[in-house]
Design a protein around this motif. Structure first.
Motif, PDB file in Angstrom:
ATOM      1  N   THR A  13       0.786  -1.227   0.000  1.00  0.00           N
ATOM      2  CA  THR A  13       0.000   0.000   0.000  1.00  0.00           C
ATOM      3  C   THR A  13       0.823   1.286   0.000  1.00  0.00           C
ATOM      4  OG1 THR A  13      -0.101  -0.071   2.410  1.00  0.00           O
ATOM      5  CG2 THR A  13      -1.944  -1.068   1.217  1.00  0.00           C
ATOM      6  N   CYS A  14       2.121   1.189   0.230  1.00  0.00           N
ATOM      7  CA  CYS A  14       2.927   2.415   0.299  1.00  0.00           C
ATOM      8  C   CYS A  14       4.391   2.129  -0.011  1.00  0.00           C
ATOM      9  CB  CYS A  14       2.799   3.063   1.678  1.00  0.00           C
ATOM     10  SG  CYS A  14       3.625   2.132   2.997  1.00  0.00           S
ATOM     11  N   HIS A  16       6.858   2.068   1.903  1.00  0.00           N
ATOM     12  CA  HIS A  16       7.477   1.182   2.883  1.00  0.00           C
ATOM     13  C   HIS A  16       7.296  -0.277   2.469  1.00  0.00           C
ATOM     14  CE1 HIS A  16       8.744  -0.483   6.737  1.00  0.00           C
ATOM     15  NE2 HIS A  16       7.657  -1.220   6.699  1.00  0.00           N
ATOM     16  N   CYS A  17       6.108  -0.594   1.992  1.00  0.00           N
ATOM     17  CA  CYS A  17       5.825  -1.950   1.509  1.00  0.00           C
ATOM     18  C   CYS A  17       6.759  -2.294   0.357  1.00  0.00           C
ATOM     19  CB  CYS A  17       4.384  -2.059   1.020  1.00  0.00           C
ATOM     20  SG  CYS A  17       3.136  -1.650   2.252  1.00  0.00           S
ATOM     21  N   TYR A  65       3.666 -10.022   2.645  1.00  0.00           N
ATOM     22  CA  TYR A  65       2.739  -9.847   1.535  1.00  0.00           C
ATOM     23  C   TYR A  65       2.501 -11.192   0.854  1.00  0.00           C
ATOM     24  CZ  TYR A  65       4.127  -5.267   2.846  1.00  0.00           C
ATOM     25  OH  TYR A  65       4.382  -4.168   3.603  1.00  0.00           O
TER      26      TYR A  65
END
Ligand code: CU
Length: 68
Positions: A13-14, A16-17, A65
């Motif tokens: 989602t961002c 960082h991911c 993930y």
């Protein structure tokens, strides 16, 4: 000669991911480059030898993930 493989990772989602997935996949033996696109979860991996889905999946799972 290097190989390129494409994967789809769900759950990012961002930035960082993206960084987490990039770091984990980069840790796979023989991987020389990882390019993650957040939109769509597209991951292009360059490696010295062909990659098993299981190895990529393990790295993605380790990052938190899932591989589509
Ligand atoms: Cu994130």
């Amino acid at each position: 000669m290097s190989q390129t493989s494409e994967w789809t990772v769900t759950g990012m989602t961002c930035a960082h991911c993206v960084a987490s997935v990039t770091e984990e996949i980069s840790g796979i033996d023989s991987v020389t480059d990882v390019a993650v696109t957040l939109d769509g979860g597209r991951v292009v991996v360059t490696s010295a030898t062909p990659l098993d889905r299981a190895r990529v999946e393990a790295a993605v799972t380790e990052a938190g993930y899932a591989l589509a």
